[in-house]
Design a protein around this motif. Structure first.
Motif, PDB file in Angstrom:
ATOM      1  N   ALA A 142       0.840  -1.197   0.000  1.00 48.22           N
ATOM      2  CA  ALA A 142       0.000   0.000   0.000  1.00 48.22           C
ATOM      3  C   ALA A 142       0.880   1.253   0.000  1.00 48.22           C
ATOM      4  O   ALA A 142       0.629   2.211  -0.738  1.00 48.22           O
ATOM      5  N   ALA A 143       1.942   1.218   0.820  1.00 50.97           N
ATOM      6  CA  ALA A 143       2.852   2.366   0.909  1.00 50.97           C
ATOM      7  C   ALA A 143       3.474   2.651  -0.458  1.00 50.97           C
ATOM      8  O   ALA A 143       3.574   3.807  -0.877  1.00 50.97           O
ATOM      9  N   LYS A 144       3.857   1.593  -1.146  1.00 48.99           N
ATOM     10  CA  LYS A 144       4.503   1.718  -2.451  1.00 48.99           C
ATOM     11  C   LYS A 144       3.614   2.456  -3.451  1.00 48.99           C
ATOM     12  O   LYS A 144       4.061   3.379  -4.137  1.00 48.99           O
ATOM     13  N   GLY A 145       2.349   2.073  -3.517  1.00 51.42           N
ATOM     14  CA  GLY A 145       1.403   2.711  -4.444  1.00 51.42           C
ATOM     15  C   GLY A 145       1.244   4.188  -4.127  1.00 51.42           C
ATOM     16  O   GLY A 145       1.264   5.045  -5.019  1.00 51.42           O
ATOM     17  N   ILE A 146       1.113   4.496  -2.851  1.00 53.42           N
ATOM     18  CA  ILE A 146       0.944   5.886  -2.420  1.00 53.42           C
ATOM     19  C   ILE A 146       2.226   6.670  -2.713  1.00 53.42           C
ATOM     20  O   ILE A 146       2.193   7.789  -3.223  1.00 53.42           O
ATOM     21  N   TYR A 147       3.371   6.049  -2.418  1.00 53.05           N
ATOM     22  CA  TYR A 147       4.660   6.714  -2.628  1.00 53.05           C
ATOM     23  C   TYR A 147       4.841   7.107  -4.098  1.00 53.05           C
ATOM     24  O   TYR A 147       5.156   8.254  -4.406  1.00 53.05           O
ATOM     25  N   TYR A 148       4.634   6.160  -5.001  1.00 49.92           N
ATOM     26  CA  TYR A 148       4.857   6.456  -6.422  1.00 49.92           C
ATOM     27  C   TYR A 148       3.889   7.525  -6.933  1.00 49.92           C
ATOM     28  O   TYR A 148       4.277   8.395  -7.703  1.00 49.92           O
ATOM     29  N   THR A 149       2.647   7.457  -6.486  1.00 46.87           N
ATOM     30  CA  THR A 149       1.677   8.448  -6.972  1.00 46.87           C
ATOM     31  C   THR A 149       2.014   9.830  -6.419  1.00 46.87           C
ATOM     32  O   THR A 149       1.963  10.825  -7.144  1.00 46.87           O
ATOM     33  N   LEU A 150       2.398   9.893  -5.142  1.00 47.52           N
ATOM     34  CA  LEU A 150       2.753  11.199  -4.559  1.00 47.52           C
ATOM     35  C   LEU A 150       4.029  11.742  -5.182  1.00 47.52           C
ATOM     36  O   LEU A 150       4.159  12.952  -5.377  1.00 47.52           O
ATOM     37  N   GLN A 151       4.956  10.863  -5.474  1.00 53.67           N
ATOM     38  CA  GLN A 151       6.224  11.288  -6.085  1.00 53.67           C
ATOM     39  C   GLN A 151       5.951  12.052  -7.402  1.00 53.67           C
ATOM     40  O   GLN A 151       6.584  13.055  -7.677  1.00 53.67           O
ATOM     41  N   ASN A 152       4.947  11.587  -8.143  1.00 57.41           N
ATOM     42  CA  ASN A 152       4.567  12.273  -9.394  1.00 57.41           C
ATOM     43  C   ASN A 152       4.040  13.685  -9.160  1.00 57.41           C
ATOM     44  O   ASN A 152       4.013  14.504 -10.071  1.00 57.41           O
ATOM     45  N   GLU A 153       3.561  13.937  -7.936  1.00 52.75           N
ATOM     46  CA  GLU A 153       3.021  15.263  -7.603  1.00 52.75           C
ATOM     47  C   GLU A 153       4.119  16.214  -7.128  1.00 52.75           C
ATOM     48  O   GLU A 153       3.834  17.337  -6.728  1.00 52.75           O
ATOM     49  N   ARG A 154       5.364  15.741  -7.112  1.00 52.63           N
ATOM     50  CA  ARG A 154       6.528  16.561  -6.769  1.00 52.63           C
ATOM     51  C   ARG A 154       6.441  17.284  -5.419  1.00 52.63           C
ATOM     52  O   ARG A 154       6.592  18.510  -5.347  1.00 52.63           O
ATOM     53  N   PRO A 155       6.211  16.569  -4.336  1.00 48.34           N
ATOM     54  CA  PRO A 155       6.232  17.244  -3.026  1.00 48.34           C
ATOM     55  C   PRO A 155       7.652  17.709  -2.702  1.00 48.34           C
ATOM     56  O   PRO A 155       8.613  17.208  -3.294  1.00 48.34           O
TER      57      PRO A 155
END
Ligand code: ATR
Length: 271
Positions: A133-146
């Motif tokens: 679950a963390a992996k999916g959230i991590y990759y999607t958030l990474q695309n949002e450039r935090p």
């Protein structure tokens, strides 16, 4: 007539039938969502049956999110790197795999805290846990450039494995995360710690939490985890796991039917 379902073992506790029935009826569409409790040896033959019965698509849950991959014909790009499938669309005789967990989480954040979402490039985020679950959230958030996206995990090397390709991401131990919690504007709890029946367990102490931080827990049983209760008592804003559950389902529904669901459930309110 949409024919949908869920494959896993066990599946009887799932909220998905309720959620997808809600989507179908709010859009006045005809359809059904069935539960398929499948033993691992029967997985392949069950998939063939679903193709034969012309199902529109189905969700995949524990323990098959990874095991199903060799049986899938095509995976979308993000799902390839995640190596985890939670949604399958049946296109003729072809099975196409997706993962909607990360997108579901980010959409729940966008809906719950739109101003925060708009300023993600200035925000420091901490993910607790480094599992599927963390992996999916991590990759999607990474695309949002935090501004910063760190991961803390019991086994730090598992977190390092995810963060090593990005300069704005670091892996931490849970103890280190606990000590520098006030560095973060959003904290996302993705482990199973605190889930029913062990609801008194908490992944880390929140003593260093700064006020107004957004704290979210992807556990939805119970809805109000001890982690969220303590965060709220310390002045944090909270985001319930149930919200991600609904938005990942909405994304799956859109993949299957082409319909975007706009009316979900209250996100921030209690039961
Ligand atoms: P999922 O796919 O649901 O994320 P998973 O891949 O088994 O499940 O990952 C579970 C996560 O919860 C991991 O980050 C795990 O930490 P480890 O990688 O160190 O195993 C974390 N986790 C589970 N039980 C834990 C516990 N008692 N204390 C701390 N972390 C725990």
């Amino acid at each position: 007539m949409y024919s949908l379902g869920l494959i896993g073992f066990p599946v009887n506790q799932s909220k998905s039938p309720q959620i997808h029935q809600h989507f179908l009826s709010s859009l006045q569409l005809e359809g059904q969502y069935n539960l398929y409790e499948v033993e691992e040896v029967d997985l392949e033959s069950q998939l063939n049956q679903l193709i034969d019965h012309q199902l529109t698509g189905f969700n995949v849950t524990i323990p098959y999110k990874e095991k199903i991959i060799p049986l899938i014909d095509d995976l979308d790009q993000t799902t390839k790197s995640l190596k985890s499938v939670n949604t399958v669309k049946i296109e003729g005789t072809k099975l196409v795999g997706y993962n909607t967990d990360g997108v579901g989480y980010v959409e729940s954040l966008r809906q719950g805290y739109p101003d925060f979402y708009q300023s993600l490039n200035q925000q420091s985020i901490l993910i607790l846990g480094a599992g599927g679950a963390a992996k999916g959230i991590y990759y999607t958030l990474q695309n949002e450039r935090p501004y910063k996206l760190d991961i803390a995990n019991r086994s730090v090397n598992r977190a390092e494995h995810l963060t090593c390709d990005y300069t704005n991401s670091h892996a931490l131990s849970l103890l280190d995360a606990e000590a520098k919690l006030n560095d973060y504007d959003l904290i996302i709890q993705t482990t199973s710690v605190g889930m029913e029946p062990n609801t008194s367990h908490k992944i880390i102490k929140l003593n260093q939490l700064k006020e107004n931080t957004i704290v979210s827990d992807i556990i939805y049983k119970p809805k109000y985890t001890n982690f969220l209760k303590e965060a709220e008592n310390r002045g944090a804003r909270i985001l319930f796991g149930e919200s991600m559950l609904w938005y990942q389902a909405a994304k799956a529904f859109e993949i299957w039917t082409g319909y975007k669901v706009t009316h979900l459930v209250p996100i921030k309110e209690g039961d």
